[in-house]
Design a protein around this motif. Structure first.
Motif, PDB file in Angstrom:
ATOM      1  N   UNK A  92       0.839  -1.198   0.000  1.00 15.32           N
ATOM      2  CA  UNK A  92       0.000   0.000   0.000  1.00 15.32           C
ATOM      3  C   UNK A  92       0.881   1.257   0.000  1.00 15.32           C
ATOM      4  N   UNK A  93       1.840   1.290   0.910  1.00 15.18           N
ATOM      5  CA  UNK A  93       2.749   2.428   0.978  1.00 15.18           C
ATOM      6  C   UNK A  93       3.582   2.577  -0.286  1.00 15.18           C
ATOM      7  N   UNK A  94       4.045   1.457  -0.836  1.00 11.43           N
ATOM      8  CA  UNK A  94       4.846   1.468  -2.057  1.00 11.43           C
ATOM      9  C   UNK A  94       4.049   2.057  -3.224  1.00 11.43           C
ATOM     10  N   UNK A  95       2.800   1.652  -3.352  1.00  8.44           N
ATOM     11  CA  UNK A  95       1.971   2.185  -4.442  1.00  8.44           C
ATOM     12  C   UNK A  95       1.753   3.687  -4.284  1.00  8.44           C
ATOM     13  N   UNK A  96       1.613   4.162  -3.045  1.00  8.87           N
ATOM     14  CA  UNK A  96       1.530   5.612  -2.833  1.00  8.87           C
ATOM     15  C   UNK A  96       2.803   6.292  -3.322  1.00  8.87           C
ATOM     16  N   UNK A 111      -6.610  -0.490  -5.153  1.00  9.93           N
ATOM     17  CA  UNK A 111      -6.877  -1.714  -4.405  1.00  9.93           C
ATOM     18  C   UNK A 111      -6.776  -2.951  -5.293  1.00  9.93           C
ATOM     19  N   UNK A 112      -7.152  -2.837  -6.566  1.00 12.08           N
ATOM     20  CA  UNK A 112      -6.989  -3.987  -7.461  1.00 12.08           C
ATOM     21  C   UNK A 112      -5.505  -4.230  -7.742  1.00 12.08           C
ATOM     22  N   UNK A 128      -0.086  -8.772  -4.286  1.00 14.31           N
ATOM     23  CA  UNK A 128      -0.106  -9.749  -3.196  1.00 14.31           C
ATOM     24  C   UNK A 128      -0.383 -11.161  -3.730  1.00 14.31           C
ATOM     25  N   UNK A 129      -1.304 -11.278  -4.670  1.00 21.18           N
ATOM     26  CA  UNK A 129      -1.606 -12.578  -5.263  1.00 21.18           C
ATOM     27  C   UNK A 129      -0.421 -13.111  -6.059  1.00 21.18           C
TER      28      UNK A 129
END
Length: 156
Positions: A122-126, A142-143, A149-150
């Motif tokens: 989450x932090x990395x995507x930000x 979120x996708x 993660x998958x």
């Protein structure tokens, strides 16, 4: 895809295995997002008091949170972009609350490592410019989190 990651564990609670997990997970994320090899970021693990101080100082929210990101590629008012072909790409800093990570792993019914991985992605995507301020942005971000993660195999 090789990232240069500086881990700072102010809590002293994380293991070498958890640092390796996060390195591998971020490597998958960097590959999916086509981040240049050698790009740099830091991840600091703190307690709730410290993240509350940071949240208050930088976001005017006087409460602890789970993760905060400071993207280096987002220019503030009056800042000038540093350019150069031989300079590494510096993505920024991620700060994660270990107590909140523990609380949320129990709340969501999955492992501490899964929650830690989720917050790191989450932090990395930000840092890469993703956000979730609008429903459309949230759907995209979120996708993307789920995809990463998958792909790594860190599921609920």
């Amino acid at each position: 895809m090789r990232l240069e990651i500086d881990f700072i564990d102010e809590t002293g609670e994380l293991t070498e295995a958890q640092f390796r997990l996060l390195e591998e997970l971020l490597s998958v994320a960097a590959e999916i997002e086509q981040v240049n090899s050698g790009s740099e970021l830091s991840i600091t693990f703190v307690d709730n008091n410290r993240i509350q101080e940071i949240n208050r100082e930088y976001r005017d929210k006087d409460q602890p949170t789970d993760v905060i990101s400071f993207a280096m590629e987002e220019l503030g008012e009056g800042e000038i972009e540093i350019q150069g072909e031989d300079l590494p790409r510096i993505l920024g800093d991620i700060i994660i609350s270990i107590p909140r990570t523990k609380e949320q792993s129990l709340e969501y019914g999955h492992s501490f490592d899964r929650e830690l991985g989720f917050l790191t992605v989450h932090g990395f995507l930000h840092l890469l410019g993703y956000d979730h301020e609008t429903p459309e942005e949230e759907t995209v971000m979120f996708s993307k989190q789920k995809e990463i993660l998958d792909a790594y195999g860190l599921t609920r």
